[in-house]
Design an enzyme around this catalytic site. Sequence first.
Site, mmCIF file in Angstrom:
data_model
loop_
_atom_site.group_PDB
_atom_site.id
_atom_site.type_symbol
_atom_site.label_atom_id
_atom_site.label_comp_id
_atom_site.label_asym_id
_atom_site.label_seq_id
_atom_site.Cartn_x
_atom_site.Cartn_y
_atom_site.Cartn_z
ATOM 1 N N ASP A 13 0.883 -1.170 0.000
ATOM 2 C CA ASP A 13 0.000 0.000 0.000
ATOM 3 C C ASP A 13 0.920 1.219 0.000
ATOM 4 O OD1 ASP A 13 -1.560 2.167 0.679
ATOM 5 O OD2 ASP A 13 -2.731 1.105 2.204
ATOM 6 N N TYR A 92 -3.174 9.613 0.398
ATOM 7 C CA TYR A 92 -3.357 9.346 1.819
ATOM 8 C C TYR A 92 -2.451 8.202 2.294
ATOM 9 C CZ TYR A 92 -5.182 8.939 6.386
ATOM 10 O OH TYR A 92 -5.246 8.916 7.748
ATOM 11 N N GLY A 105 18.726 -6.755 1.430
ATOM 12 C CA GLY A 105 18.867 -8.078 0.818
ATOM 13 C C GLY A 105 17.573 -8.811 0.517
ATOM 14 N N TYR A 230 -0.243 -1.194 15.492
ATOM 15 C CA TYR A 230 -1.221 -1.336 14.412
ATOM 16 C C TYR A 230 -0.870 -0.414 13.240
ATOM 17 C CZ TYR A 230 -5.441 -1.215 11.716
ATOM 18 O OH TYR A 230 -6.323 -1.292 10.671
ATOM 19 N N LYS A 233 -4.330 -3.458 7.984
ATOM 20 C CA LYS A 233 -4.353 -4.900 7.744
ATOM 21 C C LYS A 233 -3.369 -5.238 6.629
ATOM 22 C CE LYS A 233 -7.041 -7.236 10.529
ATOM 23 N NZ LYS A 233 -6.344 -7.535 11.780
ATOM 24 N N ASP A 234 -3.178 -6.536 6.424
ATOM 25 C CA ASP A 234 -2.051 -6.963 5.597
ATOM 26 C C ASP A 234 -2.408 -7.159 4.137
ATOM 27 O OD1 ASP A 234 -0.580 -7.263 8.097
ATOM 28 O OD2 ASP A 234 -2.099 -8.794 8.403
ATOM 29 N N ASP A 235 -3.716 -7.303 3.854
ATOM 30 C CA ASP A 235 -4.162 -7.326 2.471
ATOM 31 C C ASP A 235 -3.353 -8.332 1.642
ATOM 32 O OD1 ASP A 235 -5.804 -5.391 3.498
ATOM 33 O OD2 ASP A 235 -4.589 -3.746 2.774
ATOM 34 N N GLN A 243 -5.157 -26.903 -13.297
ATOM 35 C CA GLN A 243 -5.373 -27.863 -14.404
ATOM 36 C C GLN A 243 -4.310 -28.967 -14.474
ATOM 37 O OE1 GLN A 243 -8.787 -25.681 -15.688
ATOM 38 N NE2 GLN A 243 -8.124 -27.664 -16.417
HETATM 39 C C1 F6R Z 1 -8.313 -0.847 7.095
HETATM 40 C C2 F6R Z 1 -8.105 0.471 6.506
HETATM 41 C C3 F6R Z 1 -9.013 1.580 6.857
HETATM 42 C C4 F6R Z 1 -8.393 2.492 7.899
HETATM 43 C C5 F6R Z 1 -9.347 3.632 8.303
HETATM 44 C C6 F6R Z 1 -8.698 4.607 9.282
HETATM 45 O O1 F6R Z 1 -7.329 -1.748 6.683
HETATM 46 O O2 F6R Z 1 -7.171 0.666 5.751
HETATM 47 O O3 F6R Z 1 -10.261 1.108 7.282
HETATM 48 O O4 F6R Z 1 -8.028 1.760 9.034
HETATM 49 O O5 F6R Z 1 -9.739 4.354 7.159
HETATM 50 O O6 F6R Z 1 -7.546 5.061 8.687
HETATM 51 P P1 F6R Z 1 -6.604 6.157 9.352
HETATM 52 O O7 F6R Z 1 -6.249 5.651 10.723
HETATM 53 O O8 F6R Z 1 -5.436 6.204 8.415
HETATM 54 O O9 F6R Z 1 -7.383 7.452 9.404
HETATM 55 MG MG MG Z 2 -4.159 2.192 2.978
HETATM 56 MG MG MG Z 3 -5.094 -2.144 1.529
#
Ligand code: F6R
Ligand code: MG
Ligand code: MG
Length: 373
Positions: A13, A92, A105, A230, A233-235, A243
Site C-alpha cells: 500500500d 493518503y 537483501g 497497528y 491490515k495486511d491485504d 489444471q
Molecule cells: C483498514 C483500513 C481503513 C483504515 C481507516 C482509518 O485496513 O485501511 O479502514 O483503518 O480508514 O484510517 P486512518 O487511521 O489512516 O485514518
Molecule cells: Mg491504505
Molecule cells: Mg489495503
Amino acid sequence: MADKLTLSVIKADIGGWVGHSSVHPAVSAVAERRLAEARESGLIVDGRRGRVGDDTALIMTHRGGGDSEDVHKFAWDTFLLMTDVARELGQYGAGQDLLSDSFSGNIRGMGPGCAEMEFEVRPSEPVIVFLADKTEPGAWNLPLYKIFADPFNTAGLVIDPNMHEGFDFEVHDLFEHKKVVFSAPADIYDMLVLIGAPARYVIKNVRRKNNGEICACTSTQRLSLIAGRYVGKDDPVMLVRCQSGLPAVGEVLEPFAFPHTVAGWMRGSHHGPLMPVAWEDDTPSRFDGPPRVVAYGFQITEAGMLGEPRDMLGDISFDRARQTALKVADYLRRHGPFEPHRLSLDEMEYTTMPMVLERLGQRFVDVPADTCD
Ligand code: F6R
Ligand code: MG
Ligand code: MG
C-alpha cells in the site's frame, strides 16, 4: 534452477486515492513503467501491475529463484519511486507499508507482502493470482482448504487419479514463528483445529504429495507483528496453479461463490464478508469495505511470459455471491461496535485498542469476588 521459472508477487500500500479506497493512476503508472523497464533489461521475463483497493501488486516472472535479491530490490525501489509520486499528489498514507529505512537483501519483514513459487513450466500453465484488500493472510485458509482438500468443492479429488492422493499443506504459526506440514486427507481434522483460527495459523503453501511440487502459496506477513503496533491490515495475495492434475480453474474459483467471513474491514477491526469483485469494482467504499478479492488469471507460456491477464471473478456466476456479501454486510453492520462484528478483544490487541484500555486502567477499582451489588 536456471530452467525453472519463478512467479513473484510483491505488494504494498503506497498511499490511497481517496482515503484507503484505491490507487491514483499516476502512482500505478510508475509501477507499470518500472515493470516495462525491468522486462527490457532482462531482470524479469514478464511483469504486470495488479491492484485491489489501495494496494499495488507487482506480478513478475523471472529466473532468479525465490528470495532473489535483485528482484526484491527492484520491487523495493519501485515502491519508493511510487511513494515519491504519491507524496507529490498528497495521497493518503503515502508509503504506509514501507516500514524500513533501507533495503537489506530481502523484502520480507520490511512491510510489503510477498508470495513466490518456483516451478518447471508445463506446456500450458494456467495460474490465478488472487489479491485481497481490507483483510489478513488467514483469509485464504478457507478457500485453500476447499480447493485442495474438499471433494464437495473439487471434483478432481475424487475423479482425477493424479489428485486422488491428496496434497500437503504447510501451516505457519504467525505468533510463534513455527510451521507444521499436514497431509490431506489423512490429517484434515488436526489441520482444521489450527486453520480454523486464521488470525494465528495460516496456510503458507500447498504441494503435491508424490514430488513436493508447489501448487499454491500465500503472503503471510502481518504488519502489526513487524511494526509492533497497528499499521493497517495486511491485504494478502495468493497464487494458485491450475489444471492437468491440479484443481481446474473452475474448482479454484468455486470457494469464492461463498463470501466467507474474514477479519479486517474498517480499521482492521471488524468481521465482514470477503466479496468477490470484478477489477472495476475493486474499491472498498462502504465502511471502508466490505473486504474484497479480485483475481488475475494468466496463461503463462513455456518462455515464462505472463501475457494478458483475465478478470476471473468478474463473471456473472459470482453475482449471487456479491448479493449475499451485501446482505451479510447489512446484517453485520447493524451490530455497530459490538462483537462479533467488531473483532474479539484478543484480536483487538493488534489494533489501537490497547491504548484505550491503558487509559481506562486508572479508572478501574477492585471488586471483591463474592460481591453481587
Ligand atoms: C483498514 C483500513 C481503513 C483504515 C481507516 C482509518 O485496513 O485501511 O479502514 O483503518 O480508514 O484510517 P486512518 O487511521 O489512516 O485514518
Ligand atoms: Mg491504505
Ligand atoms: Mg489495503
